[in-house]
Scaffold this motif. Structure first.
Motif, PDB file in Angstrom:
ATOM      1  N   VAL A   1     -14.620 -11.112   2.220  1.00  0.00           N
ATOM      2  CA  VAL A   1     -15.183 -12.310   3.100  1.00  0.00           C
ATOM      3  C   VAL A   1     -16.424 -11.691   3.754  1.00  0.00           C
ATOM      4  O   VAL A   1     -16.243 -10.925   4.540  1.00  0.00           O
ATOM      5  N   ASP A   2     -17.474 -12.302   3.602  1.00  0.00           N
ATOM      6  CA  ASP A   2     -18.796 -12.010   4.244  1.00  0.00           C
ATOM      7  C   ASP A   2     -19.195 -10.403   3.971  1.00  0.00           C
ATOM      8  O   ASP A   2     -19.211  -9.926   2.624  1.00  0.00           O
ATOM      9  N   ASP A   3     -19.136  -9.570   4.852  1.00  0.00           N
ATOM     10  CA  ASP A   3     -19.358  -8.089   4.654  1.00  0.00           C
ATOM     11  C   ASP A   3     -18.009  -7.162   4.751  1.00  0.00           C
ATOM     12  O   ASP A   3     -18.333  -6.130   4.593  1.00  0.00           O
ATOM     13  N   LYS A   4     -16.989  -8.086   4.605  1.00  0.00           N
ATOM     14  CA  LYS A   4     -15.578  -7.252   4.654  1.00  0.00           C
ATOM     15  C   LYS A   4     -14.977  -7.324   3.397  1.00  0.00           C
ATOM     16  O   LYS A   4     -14.931  -8.376   2.766  1.00  0.00           O
ATOM     17  N   MET A   5     -14.286  -6.181   3.031  1.00  0.00           N
ATOM     18  CA  MET A   5     -13.263  -6.326   1.862  1.00  0.00           C
ATOM     19  C   MET A   5     -11.835  -6.046   2.499  1.00  0.00           C
ATOM     20  O   MET A   5     -11.693  -5.033   3.045  1.00  0.00           O
ATOM     21  N   TYR A   6     -10.960  -7.029   2.094  1.00  0.00           N
ATOM     22  CA  TYR A   6      -9.640  -6.875   2.567  1.00  0.00           C
ATOM     23  C   TYR A   6      -8.789  -6.494   1.304  1.00  0.00           C
ATOM     24  O   TYR A   6      -8.911  -7.097   0.183  1.00  0.00           O
ATOM     25  N   CYS A   7      -7.930  -5.531   1.413  1.00  0.00           N
ATOM     26  CA  CYS A   7      -7.133  -5.068   0.535  1.00  0.00           C
ATOM     27  C   CYS A   7      -5.610  -5.136   0.959  1.00  0.00           C
ATOM     28  O   CYS A   7      -5.192  -4.576   1.826  1.00  0.00           O
ATOM     29  N   GLY A   8      -4.695  -5.768   0.416  1.00  0.00           N
ATOM     30  CA  GLY A   8      -3.146  -5.842   0.532  1.00  0.00           C
ATOM     31  C   GLY A   8      -2.411  -5.466  -0.509  1.00  0.00           C
ATOM     32  O   GLY A   8      -2.937  -5.918  -1.662  1.00  0.00           O
ATOM     33  N   PHE A   9      -1.277  -4.962  -0.235  1.00  0.00           N
ATOM     34  CA  PHE A   9      -0.334  -4.677  -1.401  1.00  0.00           C
ATOM     35  C   PHE A   9       0.893  -4.107  -0.811  1.00  0.00           C
ATOM     36  O   PHE A   9       1.132  -4.050   0.355  1.00  0.00           O
ATOM     37  N   ILE A  10       1.822  -3.941  -1.537  1.00  0.00           N
ATOM     38  CA  ILE A  10       3.372  -3.580  -1.200  1.00  0.00           C
ATOM     39  C   ILE A  10       3.543  -2.194  -1.821  1.00  0.00           C
ATOM     40  O   ILE A  10       3.409  -1.950  -2.965  1.00  0.00           O
ATOM     41  N   ILE A  11       3.907  -1.303  -0.951  1.00  0.00           N
ATOM     42  CA  ILE A  11       4.224   0.134  -1.576  1.00  0.00           C
ATOM     43  C   ILE A  11       5.704   0.377  -1.705  1.00  0.00           C
ATOM     44  O   ILE A  11       6.626  -0.070  -0.867  1.00  0.00           O
ATOM     45  N   GLU A  12       6.147   0.817  -2.794  1.00  0.00           N
ATOM     46  CA  GLU A  12       7.631   1.030  -3.011  1.00  0.00           C
ATOM     47  C   GLU A  12       7.961   2.530  -2.960  1.00  0.00           C
ATOM     48  O   GLU A  12       7.178   3.314  -3.709  1.00  0.00           O
ATOM     49  N   LEU A  13       8.722   2.973  -2.042  1.00  0.00           N
ATOM     50  CA  LEU A  13       9.405   4.187  -2.131  1.00  0.00           C
ATOM     51  C   LEU A  13      10.679   4.277  -2.739  1.00  0.00           C
ATOM     52  O   LEU A  13      11.232   3.433  -3.319  1.00  0.00           O
ATOM     53  N   GLU A  14      11.044   5.453  -2.668  1.00  0.00           N
ATOM     54  CA  GLU A  14      12.544   5.689  -3.437  1.00  0.00           C
ATOM     55  C   GLU A  14      13.625   4.535  -2.662  1.00  0.00           C
ATOM     56  O   GLU A  14      14.371   4.126  -3.452  1.00  0.00           O
ATOM     57  N   ASP A  15      13.529   4.685  -1.482  1.00  0.00           N
ATOM     58  CA  ASP A  15      14.748   3.942  -0.521  1.00  0.00           C
ATOM     59  C   ASP A  15      14.197   2.680   0.133  1.00  0.00           C
ATOM     60  O   ASP A  15      14.731   1.936   0.752  1.00  0.00           O
ATOM     61  N   THR A  16      12.898   2.468   0.326  1.00  0.00           N
ATOM     62  CA  THR A  16      12.292   1.149   0.989  1.00  0.00           C
ATOM     63  C   THR A  16      11.022   0.615   0.509  1.00  0.00           C
ATOM     64  O   THR A  16      10.576   1.462  -0.526  1.00  0.00           O
ATOM     65  N   ALA A  17      10.596  -0.269   1.073  1.00  0.00           N
ATOM     66  CA  ALA A  17       9.097  -0.709   0.548  1.00  0.00           C
ATOM     67  C   ALA A  17       8.491  -1.540   1.848  1.00  0.00           C
ATOM     68  O   ALA A  17       9.287  -1.691   2.713  1.00  0.00           O
ATOM     69  N   PHE A  18       7.197  -1.464   1.882  1.00  0.00           N
ATOM     70  CA  PHE A  18       6.645  -1.849   3.098  1.00  0.00           C
ATOM     71  C   PHE A  18       5.110  -2.515   2.604  1.00  0.00           C
ATOM     72  O   PHE A  18       4.868  -2.219   1.663  1.00  0.00           O
ATOM     73  N   GLU A  19       4.659  -3.317   3.486  1.00  0.00           N
ATOM     74  CA  GLU A  19       3.261  -3.937   3.336  1.00  0.00           C
ATOM     75  C   GLU A  19       1.957  -3.027   3.885  1.00  0.00           C
ATOM     76  O   GLU A  19       2.466  -2.679   4.883  1.00  0.00           O
ATOM     77  N   VAL A  20       1.087  -3.231   3.182  1.00  0.00           N
ATOM     78  CA  VAL A  20      -0.287  -2.500   3.840  1.00  0.00           C
ATOM     79  C   VAL A  20      -1.240  -3.437   3.524  1.00  0.00           C
ATOM     80  O   VAL A  20      -1.672  -3.895   2.669  1.00  0.00           O
ATOM     81  N   GLU A  21      -2.158  -3.482   4.829  1.00  0.00           N
ATOM     82  CA  GLU A  21      -3.568  -4.289   4.578  1.00  0.00           C
ATOM     83  C   GLU A  21      -4.395  -3.354   5.218  1.00  0.00           C
ATOM     84  O   GLU A  21      -4.424  -2.837   6.348  1.00  0.00           O
TER      85      GLU A  21
END
Length: 158
Positions: free
Chosen positions: A133-153
């Motif tokens: 978007v314009d001059d910014k690049m957004y990256c989002g994903f979900i990280i899976e670990l051995e025992d949990t998962a979480f979102e990152v942006e």
């Protein structure tokens, strides 16, 4: 007088357990990390100790933030110290219009995906999205670990 064989086996087992406990203590110490606050530009610590102990998810989030802020192949110390090229080659794309060039988008996503999997605790990366978007690049994903998962942006600015 000689000791019974069972007593010697018990002593060997106790020694092995003690060695295992020592290894676990050393691994626990490795989980202790100093977090860098990117807003203030300072490390968070009190004297020689971190201001608080961070859990594994917080440490991995900090590692991901460092990964996005570090240009690959710019600092040779990362290759020497950790054994793989740390960082991303995203800054060469800043200022370029990504869409509708799907090949460039897939190259960037592949670079991010493979770099994230270099971390020993990250098992899988899901739903990797890249939006400009314009001059910014957004990256989002979900990280899976051995025992949990979480979102990152993460946001990259030009």
């Amino acid at each position: 007088m000689t000791l019974p064989v069972s007593y010697l086996k018990i002593n060997d087992s106790i020694a092995e357990i003690e060695k295992e406990k020592e290894i676990q203590i050393q691994e626990t110490i490795k989980e202790k990390d100093v977090v860098f606050n990117f807003e203030t530009g300072k490390f968070e610590y009190d004297g020689l100790e971190p201001s608080r102990l961070y859990n594994k998810v917080e440490i991995i989030k900090q590692w991901i933030k460092k990964l996005f802020y570090t240009e690959r192949d710019r600092w040779n110390c990362y290759i020497k110290d950790i054994g793989y090229p740390f960082g991303l080659n995203l800054y060469k794309y800043v200022g370029q219009q990504l869409y509708p060039n799907m090949e460039m988008i897939e190259l960037i996503k592949d670079d991010i995906y493979n770099s994230l999997l270099n971390h020993k605790d990250i098992k899988e990366v899901h739903y990797l999205q890249l939006i400009q978007v314009d001059d910014k690049m957004y990256c989002g994903f979900i990280i899976e670990l051995e025992d949990t998962a979480f979102e990152v942006e993460e946001v990259l600015k030009s």
